[in-house]
Design an enzyme around this catalytic site. Structure first.
Site, PDB file in Angstrom:
ATOM      1  N   ASN A   1       0.803  -1.233  -0.137  1.00 37.46           N
ATOM      2  CA  ASN A   1      -0.007  -0.073   0.360  1.00 37.46           C
ATOM      3  C   ASN A   1       0.973   1.376  -0.252  1.00 37.46           C
ATOM      4  OD1 ASN A   1       0.598   0.720   2.353  1.00 37.46           O
ATOM      5  ND2 ASN A   1      -0.880  -0.520   3.540  1.00 37.46           N
ATOM      6  N   LYS A   2       1.892   1.303  -0.141  1.00 42.70           N
ATOM      7  CA  LYS A   2       2.944   2.468  -0.046  1.00 42.70           C
ATOM      8  C   LYS A   2       2.734   3.277  -1.323  1.00 42.70           C
ATOM      9  CE  LYS A   2       4.509   2.656   4.233  1.00 42.70           C
ATOM     10  NZ  LYS A   2       3.678   0.891   4.572  1.00 42.70           N
ATOM     11  N   ASN A   3       3.296   4.417  -1.321  1.00 46.00           N
ATOM     12  CA  ASN A   3       3.735   5.430  -2.594  1.00 46.00           C
ATOM     13  C   ASN A   3       3.667   4.472  -3.682  1.00 46.00           C
ATOM     14  OD1 ASN A   3       2.568   6.851  -0.609  1.00 46.00           O
ATOM     15  ND2 ASN A   3       3.299   8.909  -1.259  1.00 46.00           N
TER      16      ASN A   3
END
Length: 388
Positions: free
Chosen positions: A185-187
């Protein structure tokens, strides 16, 4: 906009045909382990972060542990970190036999402050792990000036790829060992994975050895130079923490798309700040969430519970019932049974106060503005219903 839409998680990666093509290319190459794609990704990250060395590993948790290890942290040492964070921040110290010491955070930035840290320093303190919470960059230059020189600063930048310090330089370029996450879910997402940014070549070489069992050469070199590298010397006890080329091929495309991702997150954050019922109901958001220097991995709302007839948990559940995937970041570590059983945990007033009212709204580069408007409509409708 009252019609329900598909469930919106708080964070979802944005993958395009470019990422699919990159992974396919690596799969067809015959080599999917750590190799040329990983090396290229590390070099491209160096440029992006304005740092001379980046060492990729299998998670940010591993990055934190290895950073503390090469900083000499071990049994009997104390490592100060915030309680308002994911458990990896503290667990990394425990893996090495050190003691995590939890400190409070600021009510507006949600990050630790110099004063919070200084209050916790003892003769056993050997390191500080600062967390750039949500993508808010802590002023580590000012913090360094306030600390004894022998205390190491490690930066937990799991939320902060693309964040910038006060002087405009990228998080990762400070000179401290800085740890990033490439979790789902990270950038910048490669499914799993992490990295350590640092200026010191010698330390970087040791990290590269430690991630691969403590060997002096990696599998790619042994694969591509079968005659010149027949065996690999084991230098110290290491770990199986390496990255691989499938992940790196994703990461290289994701890195090129960071400008696009940054703008979408900013557009969503602006919409939230403009259209959520902040003035009327006393909502508040993390400091500087609309700054160009903020990565906006999380968009955190502080509920005005004193004006509502519902608690935070029920509010989150009600949003989820409306397909708005609100989340909570985070339950304070010092209040968890595991850490309480290790040793007595003093109260942390701001952290405990924040925990009662914080929630995270969906924000990601894969969201559309229409989806963000749906979040706004459902949030405002619910808060109207719950207002005393």
């Amino acid at each position: 906009m009252n019609e329900k839409i598909e469930y919106l998680p708080f964070g979802r990666p944005n993958f395009s045909s470019e990422e699919i093509d990159a992974v396919t290319r690596v799969m067809k190459s015959g080599w999917i382990g750590m190799g040329p794609e990983t090396i290229a990704f590390e070099q491209e990250l160096c440029v992006f972060l304005n740092v001379s060395n980046v060492v990729t590993v299998n998670s940010c948790t591993s990055a934190l542990e290895l950073s503390l290890l090469v900083s000499g942290i071990g049994p009997g040492d104390e490592v100060i970190c915030p309680s308002l964070t994911w458990c990896s921040t503290a667990n990394a110290s425990l893996y090495l036999g050190a003691k995590p010491v939890f400190c409070d955070v600021d009510l507006k930035s949600l990050c630790i402050t110099e004063q919070n840290i200084i209050e916790k320093i003892t003769e056993k303190t050997k390191a500080i792990v600062v967390v750039h919470f949500g993508g808010y960059a802590i002023d580590v230059v000012s913090l360094r000036a306030k600390l004894p020189p022998e205390i190491v600063i490690i930066e937990d930048a799991a939320h902060a790829i693309g964040s910038r310090y006060l002087d405009g330089t990228p998080v990762g370029s400070s000179g401290n060992l800085t740890c990033f996450s490439f979790y789902a879910n990270k950038n910048l997402s490669t499914g799993e994975g992490g990295a350590i940014a640092l200026p010191n070549q010698e330390v970087a070489d040791r990290l590269r050895s430690l991630r691969q069992h403590g060997l002096v050469s990696d599998a790619w070199k042994r694969f591509t130079h079968p005659k010149s590298i027949l065996t690999a010397e084991l230098m110290e006890l290491g770990y199986k923490m390496n990255y691989n080329d499938l992940q790196a091929s994703l990461g290289r495309v994701q890195l090129r798309r960071q400008g696009e991702f940054h703008q979408r997150r900013l557009d969503i954050a602006k919409l939230y700040c403009d259209e959520l019922a902040g003035q009327e109901f006393g909502l508040s958001f993390q400091d500087d969430v609309l700054s160009e220097d903020h990565a906006r991995h999380l968009f955190v709302v502080m509920l005005p519970l004193e004006h509502l007839n519902i608690d935070r948990n029920d509010f989150v559940i009600a949003l989820r019932d409306r397909n708005v995937g609100a989340a909570i970041h985070y339950a304070p570590l010092h209040s968890m049974k595991f850490y309480r059983d290790l040793h007595d945990q003093p109260s942390l007033e701001n952290t405990e106060r924040l925990y009662e009212k914080i929630l995270t709204l969906p924000i990601s580069a894969s969201m559309t503005i229409e989806q963000a408007k749906y979040v706004v409509s459902q949030f405002n409708s619910l808060i109207q219903e719950c207002y005393k």
